[in-house]
Design a protein around this motif. Sequence first.
Motif: not given
Lengths: 296, 296
Positions: A216-222, A279-289
């Motif tokens: 959370l501390n390392a990847k969330m700001p990015l 950290g780009g795993i976020l993009q899976f969710y952003e695209k799906l949602a």
Amino acid sequence: MEKIGFIGLGIMGKPMAKNLLKAGYSLTVYDVVPGPVAEVVEAGAQKGTSCKDVASKSDIVITMLPNSPEVKEAVLGKDGVLDGAKEGMILIDTSSIAPLASQEVSKEAAKKGVIMLDAPVSGGEPKAIDGTLAFMVGGPEDTFNKVKGILDVMGGSVTLVGEIGSGNTTKLANQIIVALNIAAMSEAMTLATKAGVDPEKVFNAIKGGLAGSTVLNAKMPLALEGNFKPGFRIVLHIKDLQNALDTAHSVGVPVPLSSVAMEIMQALKVDGHGADDHGGILQFYEKLAKVEVRRQ
Amino acid sequence: MEKIGFIGLGIMGKPMAKNLLKAGYSLTVYDVVPGPVAEVVEAGAQKGTSCKDVASKSDIVITMLPNSPEVKEAVLGKDGVLDGAKEGMILIDTSSIAPLASQEVSKEAAKKGVIMLDAPVSGGEPKAIDGTLAFMVGGPEDTFNKVKGILDVMGGSVTLVGEIGSGNTTKLANQIIVALNIAAMSEAMTLATKAGVDPEKVFNAIKGGLAGSTVLNAKMPLALEGNFKPGFRIVLHIKDLQNALDTAHSVGVPVPLSSVAMEIMQALKVDGHGADDHGGILQFYEKLAKVEVRRQ
């Protein structure tokens, strides 16, 4: 001082070898790619002509290779390490591979009187350069004690965790936790965003509690900036998760969440994000949602 | 000093109400269970006869109830808070409920001139007793500023995260991360154990790196002892995950990992572990993987 051989001068191996040279060790090096070999020779190493040649000139051989097949080829293959090794030589494999492969290679090495440690690292290129990697080591304690000083040159922490293969098992446990902690953050962050809450405020409200983590501390700001430059590429994490799934199934542990994390990363790879930081795993969710991305 | 009403004197509500009494607030309280009411009246509170009665005697009403239906019943139902509320009263719902339910109740409250904040907490019974809960608050900023001093009596951190419902959205994001971080630790730990590596050594080798988390530090030592005394019960985490799944689907976010975490907790509930601490997720893996448990 022991004569050291170093095989595998990629993103990780090259700075590790250079740190050994800086510490005054005599090094013979080998890689199939000529560029990094020339660079490390320039820094003071001897050039080896094969894995066998490197082993024949060394008391200790260190390998840093992509995965299990490359380690098997370099150690057990034609003109490999075991073809050149003298009895009593120590082999330290710092690659991140399947623990069962470590055990298999170690067994073959033992037949030639070569003692092996599996010693995968975490920390990535920046810590390889700084000499502050975390080594997770499996193998005999007396061998570990003999080489700990050498690993200390490249590492900030060097921990013996058990018998041969234990280093890589520990690394896999680490990679399961990291993958799922990143995915959990991404799932939670996308939910908050689509429910109309600023994810940065969520982050600040929860990071001090039980949800807090280094991820959370390392990847969330990015992630908030949409900065997914590697770092540690998704395709490499896929390799580690495949080793984790294979190992889990082989020892009899169902790993449903790691399996879903694997599929999420596979989807990202198919979608052209394999070279992004994990950290780009976020993009899976952003695209799906269908999250309207707030950035370039 | 404002006159405060407090509805819901369970494991969390009772110590929260007592802390308000200690801070000198005048309190009228109500619960359907008589025991805790008597205890809080003994400590100096007035006894209310219904939610309506409590509201009619208060400037601010605080609710701490199990889930969305109980909050709707207490606020919107017959002889509920809105039946007794004067215009300008502030309703602070500290229950962990669905964000959409918070928005629905707030809309009805507004029709009577009552302003609502959703202000769920994290920290559990020990922090409720110590007055160090973490409040995640949604609602109008001026109302938040008016009541922040009161929340500070019960909380160590009090954060405004957005509009009404945002407090509960933040709590759900928190609960997704906590559930998955615990499950990730359990999956990794079971893999290590069956692969023959001491999980305590794995823990010590990885906790300082990217896999580090508050979950790992807080739950791993208990898991190693097989201590799954609550703490935060699996059945309560199931309630939160159900609200997370409902909210995610309602705003349009697929949450595959939370969904698997839900099924893992459902399996544990079926197996008689619903009253265990959520750290007891480990037992799902130990049972599936037939780990010979090293403890009683």
